[in-house]
Design an enzyme around this catalytic site. Structure first.
Site, short mmCIF file in Angstrom:
data_model
loop_
_atom_site.label_atom_id
_atom_site.label_comp_id
_atom_site.label_asym_id
_atom_site.label_seq_id
_atom_site.Cartn_x
_atom_site.Cartn_y
_atom_site.Cartn_z
N LYS A 114 -14.35 -1.55 2.60
CA LYS A 114 -13.09 -0.80 2.75
C LYS A 114 -13.07 0.41 1.83
O LYS A 114 -12.65 1.50 2.24
CB LYS A 114 -11.90 -1.72 2.46
CG LYS A 114 -11.69 -2.81 3.51
CD LYS A 114 -10.66 -3.84 3.08
CE LYS A 114 -10.54 -4.95 4.13
NZ LYS A 114 -9.62 -6.02 3.73
N GLN A 158 -6.38 -8.56 -0.92
CA GLN A 158 -7.48 -9.18 -0.18
C GLN A 158 -7.30 -10.70 -0.15
O GLN A 158 -7.12 -11.34 -1.18
CB GLN A 158 -8.83 -8.83 -0.83
CG GLN A 158 -10.04 -9.35 -0.09
CD GLN A 158 -10.17 -8.76 1.30
OE1 GLN A 158 -9.97 -7.59 1.51
NE2 GLN A 158 -10.52 -9.61 2.26
N ASP A 181 -1.49 -3.72 5.80
CA ASP A 181 -2.08 -4.90 6.42
C ASP A 181 -1.16 -5.51 7.48
O ASP A 181 -1.57 -6.38 8.24
CB ASP A 181 -2.41 -5.96 5.36
CG ASP A 181 -3.91 -6.06 5.10
OD1 ASP A 181 -4.70 -5.57 5.93
OD2 ASP A 181 -4.30 -6.64 4.07
#
Length: 352
Positions: A114, A158, A181
């Protein structure tokens, strides 16, 4: 006034999400139905060791491989162009902050990819690496800093987090307008409700639908089966397909006769995290298969001693499915491309 209202709403919302199972049961003691959280049993899949033989077809189906790498690269090229235009227009670029807790190898790899993608797109990235045994308070303080940082437009934590941490509590600390997200309850709720538009849709489901559309797959009116019901993929995937007017069924670890249900599907989204769970016999001839699973399987012939396989037995699906995504090289690159896209959109809401 707006700030006061936001704080009041946050306080009420925070109280609501901290209700224990006992408190929920007390609040609804008139009813006999149990609190929903008490029904959240572990998803313990039992792989089928002896799958039924493949059905014999008069002619073998030609299977098109949907190349997620190529499609993701097309999207990322456009993102690079948009970031360049933004920098020229306002002198600023989108910013993404990533919080990584612990040293789980898979998570480190995902985060590294990422960050690299951000650099290639011209997006600012900040990584907060925290120890495995860090406290919730420490993570929340880091998130608060990112929430207030005007150079950061997207924040993600994460997953998975270490077991001693309250995942819901931590994810709910990400400010709604920075929830790239798409995990915030309000984003999920707006995704579920007709006539509502979430600020962000979860990256993997969003990438799956983009793959389907760009591959020329008709979604509206089709029977779709989503295998798996995680908050990260399965749940938002089902909601998103419904918004695209598919007729959606969810298969999970407690589903009776999952093969029979899956075999009726025109579109199959496999997101259980179980290698080779979906055999060729599960698929209707001509079905479109999107394989979200990425599972390491020991293989001494490979450089690192393992290879990546999906939830779908790829070799068996070839010749049955009309189209399928490979693992790797299918959904994975699209997930990162959607993250970049969401981060760019978050910055556009501020600058443009």
């Amino acid at each position: 006034m707006l700030l006061v209202a936001r704080k009041a709403l946050a306080a009420v919302h925070s109280k609501a999400i901290r209700l224990t199972t006992r408190e929920v049961h007390y609040l609804s003691s008139i009813l006999v139905s149990p609190p929903l959280v008490s029904l959240d049993l572990p998803e313990n899949w039992i792989p089928y060791s002896d799958p039924p033989p493949l059905a014999a077809f008069e002619t073998e189906q030609k299977t098109v491989v949907i190349d997620g790498k190529v499609i993701a690269e097309e999207i990322r090229t456009k993102i690079i162009s948009e970031v360049g235009k933004m920098k020229k227009a306002v002198g600023k670029v989108p910013g993404l902050a990533v919080v990584l807790v612990g040293q789980q190898r898979d998570s480190q790899t995902y985060v590294r990819n990422k960050i690299k993608a951000c650099e290639e797109a011209g997006i600012k990235s900040v990584l907060a690496e925290l120890p495995e045994d860090c406290s919730e308070g420490h993570i929340i303080s880091v998130l608060k800093e990112f929430n207030e940082d005007t150079s950061i437009h997207g924040v993600l934590v994460q997953l998975p987090l270490p077991q001693h941490l309250d995942e819901s509590k931590i994810l709910n600390m990400v400010r709604l307008e920075k929830d790239v997200d798409g995990f915030h309850p309000l984003n999920m709720g707006n995704l579920a409700m007709r006539g509502r538009e979430p600020l962000f849709v979860s990256c993997t489901p969003k990438g799956c639908v983009e793959l389907l559309i760009r591959a020329g797959v008709e979604i509206a009116g089709k029977n779709a089966v989503v295998i798996g019901r995680s908050n990260i993929v399965g749940l938002p995937m089902s909601l998103l397909l419904q918004r695209h007017d598919a007729t959606v069924s969810t298969v999970h670890a407690f589903t009776k006769d999952p093969e029979h249900i899956t075999r009726k599907a025109d579109i199959v989204i496999a997101a259980a995290g179980i290698p080779n769970l979906v055999r060729g016999s599960w698929l209707k001839p001509g079905a479109v298969v999107i394989d979200v699973g990425t599972c390491p399987v020991e293989d001494s012939s490979c450089e690192f001693g393992y290879r990546l396989v999906g939830d779908v037995c790829y070799e068996e699906a070839l010749g049955v499915a009309s189209a399928i995504t490979p693992v790797p090289g299918g959904v994975g690159p699209m997930t990162i491309a959607m993250l970049l896209c969401n981060t760019l959109d978050a910055a556009k809401r501020i600058f443009l």
